[in-house]
Design a protein around this motif. Structure first.
Motif, mmCIF file in Angstrom:
data_model
loop_
_atom_site.group_PDB
_atom_site.id
_atom_site.type_symbol
_atom_site.label_atom_id
_atom_site.label_comp_id
_atom_site.label_asym_id
_atom_site.label_seq_id
_atom_site.Cartn_x
_atom_site.Cartn_y
_atom_site.Cartn_z
ATOM 1 N N GLY A 260 0.783 -1.235 0.000
ATOM 2 C CA GLY A 260 0.000 0.000 0.000
ATOM 3 C C GLY A 260 0.809 1.276 0.000
ATOM 4 O O GLY A 260 0.260 2.365 0.196
ATOM 5 N N ASN A 393 -4.532 1.106 -7.979
ATOM 6 C CA ASN A 393 -3.908 -0.214 -7.784
ATOM 7 C C ASN A 393 -4.546 -1.349 -8.564
ATOM 8 O O ASN A 393 -4.285 -2.508 -8.288
ATOM 9 C CB ASN A 393 -3.910 -0.559 -6.297
ATOM 10 N N ASN A 408 -5.919 -6.850 -8.842
ATOM 11 C CA ASN A 408 -6.675 -5.866 -8.062
ATOM 12 C C ASN A 408 -6.001 -5.635 -6.713
ATOM 13 O O ASN A 408 -6.184 -6.400 -5.773
ATOM 14 C CB ASN A 408 -8.113 -6.343 -7.862
ATOM 15 N N ASP A 410 -6.535 -2.798 -5.059
ATOM 16 C CA ASP A 410 -7.331 -1.795 -4.351
ATOM 17 C C ASP A 410 -8.266 -2.451 -3.343
ATOM 18 O O ASP A 410 -8.510 -3.651 -3.398
ATOM 19 C CB ASP A 410 -8.135 -0.960 -5.357
ATOM 20 N N LYS A 411 -8.790 -1.637 -2.445
ATOM 21 C CA LYS A 411 -9.664 -2.174 -1.409
ATOM 22 C C LYS A 411 -11.125 -2.144 -1.848
ATOM 23 O O LYS A 411 -12.038 -1.910 -1.082
ATOM 24 C CB LYS A 411 -9.487 -1.363 -0.108
ATOM 25 N N TYR A 412 -11.346 -2.297 -3.152
ATOM 26 C CA TYR A 412 -12.704 -2.396 -3.693
ATOM 27 C C TYR A 412 -12.651 -3.299 -4.928
ATOM 28 O O TYR A 412 -11.565 -3.606 -5.431
ATOM 29 C CB TYR A 412 -13.276 -1.020 -4.027
ATOM 30 N N ASP A 413 -13.824 -3.727 -5.414
ATOM 31 C CA ASP A 413 -13.884 -4.709 -6.495
ATOM 32 C C ASP A 413 -13.326 -4.158 -7.811
ATOM 33 O O ASP A 413 -13.442 -2.967 -8.092
ATOM 34 C CB ASP A 413 -15.341 -5.131 -6.746
ATOM 35 N N LEU A 459 -13.177 -7.983 -4.163
ATOM 36 C CA LEU A 459 -12.258 -7.882 -3.030
ATOM 37 C C LEU A 459 -12.322 -9.093 -2.107
ATOM 38 O O LEU A 459 -11.320 -9.524 -1.544
ATOM 39 C CB LEU A 459 -12.599 -6.614 -2.231
ATOM 40 N N ASN A 460 -13.530 -9.653 -1.980
ATOM 41 C CA ASN A 460 -13.697 -10.733 -0.995
ATOM 42 C C ASN A 460 -13.275 -12.106 -1.508
ATOM 43 O O ASN A 460 -13.450 -13.104 -0.824
ATOM 44 C CB ASN A 460 -15.151 -10.778 -0.518
ATOM 45 N N GLY A 464 -6.405 -12.036 -5.662
ATOM 46 C CA GLY A 464 -6.515 -10.702 -6.250
ATOM 47 C C GLY A 464 -5.993 -10.642 -7.672
ATOM 48 O O GLY A 464 -5.589 -9.581 -8.145
#
Ligand code: LM2
Ligand code: CA
Length: 474
Positions: A260, A393, A408, A410-413, A459-460, A464
């Motif tokens: 990060g 990201n 991926n 990033d902290k989102y889809d 994200l889940n 990634g």
């Protein structure tokens, strides 16, 4: 001496840290060869001093150049090299010749050889005081090349490679391994030796043994371990004219980004532009056996999701010669490799899902990793093209029209229709699944007539990354 001599259709080196020779031979035949791995870096082959608690690092304290270690005997070593070469997998030996042991009372080696370490006397070679930098000094100033190269690294008795006698012993040790059919060497602590001495030593190596499917006049591959993050007197550029060099900035920068601290989008010009060595001179890796236990900023198997993203990026990207770490589980720096109550190394067990047991991590057997070795082979000789990023990201790129990868960070889809470069058709995402009997056990990606496809990395999910290539069409 930068050519690896991989067998065509093979790529990627794996460091089978602390494995026994017999187990490596089995692994070459049952897994590495069929999966298209290029080679194995093996643990040091020379006899080492026995340290009471049997830490992994005793192998970095040579007591003679006989091939008796916890990994096996000379015959077992030769047999492994033969079997791996026959399976299309090359062997690269970790060689330790900057130093011998530190001080130990009643020093005894894994082959029974003894030494008077306090007196700098190693009859198993033989070396005496005269062959070392003596009287000893301690390395304590990385701004002074002479201190770094002529003094002792953590108390390890420092050989003088400018002496003809010492060179001869080292050259003979290496050439015996060449005779056995190895393809090259990882040179331990190269930064602690003078480039001119190394150059002379490497120039005296024999050509690779043609009985082991090497072309005639093939030179041994050399990768020199030079830790250069910048800021010290000694530079990697002092070594890369006559052999390859470990590129420690590689794993540092990728780990830093995935942790990060720097957006992945900047990797659009990853390579020399970042201050890395020329691609053909660089051995690259996310972690190695030292950084995985000594450097908290480096990703390892312990942060598995981020680690698999890092390794997938490395294997998907054409820069450098890629090396994969294959570890044993550890909690502390000194933790032993898997061993029995009297200190014999244990063999890995193989689970039904191809992973390992008995204390072995076997990152190279994780689906997300071995399938990216196949990706690398499928994308051989292509460049990075059609780079895409979301400004942060989430990134994606093609390798010619052979393969496509999206990551991926990033902290989102990630949900995007992207240009994939590959020909229209149905592909198996080799990260989430395998192609088995023409069926994909993971995500299926449909590439339309415009070579675009809808790509989703929520994200889940476990991973990634998403990757498709021409060798895995449904
Ligand atoms: C390397 N590359 O340049 C290896 O990758 C690294 O793993 C080696 O260190 C090092 N150089 C020397 O070959 C390891 C380990 C050290 C360990 C040495 C020697 O990281 O901690 O040092 O091997 O076995 C150990 C003790 C240290 C002691 C020394 C000498 O940890 O405290 O120093 O032995 O007895 C007094
Ligand atoms: Ca030295």
């Amino acid at each position: 001496q930068k050519e690896l001599h991989y067998v065509p259709g093979h790529d990627g080196m794996v460091h089978l840290f602390e494995w026994k020779w017999h187990d490596i031979a089995d692994e070459c035949e049952r897994f590495l060869g069929p999966m298209g791995f290029g080679g194995v870096q093996v643990s040091p082959i020379q006899e080492n001093v026995i340290v009471g608690s049997r830490p992994w690092w005793e192998r970095y304290q040579p007591i003679s150049y006989k091939w008796y270690t916890r990994s096996g005997t000379p015959d077992e070593f030769r047999e492994m090299v033969r079997r791996c070469n026959n399976a299309g997998v090359r062997i690269y030996v970790d060689v330790v010749f900057n130093h011998m042991t530190g001080d130990h009372d009643n020093a005894k080696g894994t082959g029974g050889t003894t030494a008077d370490t306090h007196g700098f006397s190693y009859p198993g070679v033989p070396y005496s005081q005269y062959d070392f930098h003596y009287p000893p000094c301690a390395i304590n100033n990385y701004q002074d090349p002479a201190n770094v190269r002529n003094c002792e690294l953590v108390g390890l008795h420092d050989l003088d490679q400018s002496k003809e006698y010492v060179r001869e012993k080292i050259v003979n040790f290496l050439n015996e391994a060449v005779d056995a059919g190895v393809a090259g060497f990882r040179v331990d602590a190269a930064k602690h030796m003078w480039p001119e001495d190394l150059k002379t030593i490497f120039s005296r190596l024999k050509n690779l043994n043609p009985e082991h499917h090497f072309p005639s006049d093939a030179r041994p591959y050399i990768v020199q371990e030079v830790i250069d993050y910048g800021g010290e007197a000694i530079s990697k550029y002092e070594y890369n004219s006559f052999g390859a060099v470990t590129e420690f900035r590689y794993g540092m920068e990728i780990s830093n980004s995935l942790n990060g601290n720097n957006p992945l989008k900047w990797f659009v010009n990853w390579g020399e532009a970042w201050g890395l060595l020329p691609s053909q001179d660089a051995l690259v890796f996310i972690d190695n056996h030292d950084t995985q236990r000594g450097n908290p900023n480096i990703l390892t198997y312990k942060s598995s999701k981020l680690y698999k993203m890092a390794v997938a990026f490395m294997l998907a990207h054409p820069y450098g010669t890629a090396r994969i770490m294959s570890s044993f589980k550890f909690d502390t720096f000194d933790a032993n490799p898997p061993q029995d109550s009297v200190g014999n190394l244990l063999s890995p067990t193989i689970n039904p899902d191809d992973t390992c047991g008995n204390g072995w991590v076997c990152e190279h057997r994780w689906r997300q990793i071995y399938n990216m070795v196949r990706f690398r082979n499928a994308a051989n000789n292509t460049d990075v093209n059609n780079w895409w990023d979301n400004g942060q990201n989430q990134i994606a790129f093609c390798r010619g029209n052979a393969g496509f990868i999206a990551i991926n960070g990033d902290k989102y889809d990630l949900k995007q229709t992207l240009f994939t470069c590959v020909e229209p058709g149905t592909y198996c995402d080799v990260i989430s699944g395998n192609l088995e009997n023409n069926k994909c056990t993971g995500k299926v990606v449909t590439v339309d007539q415009d070579r675009k496809a809808y790509i989703e990395i929520p994200l889940n999910q476990e991973d990634g990354v998403l990757a498709i290539h021409r060798g895995a069409k449904v």
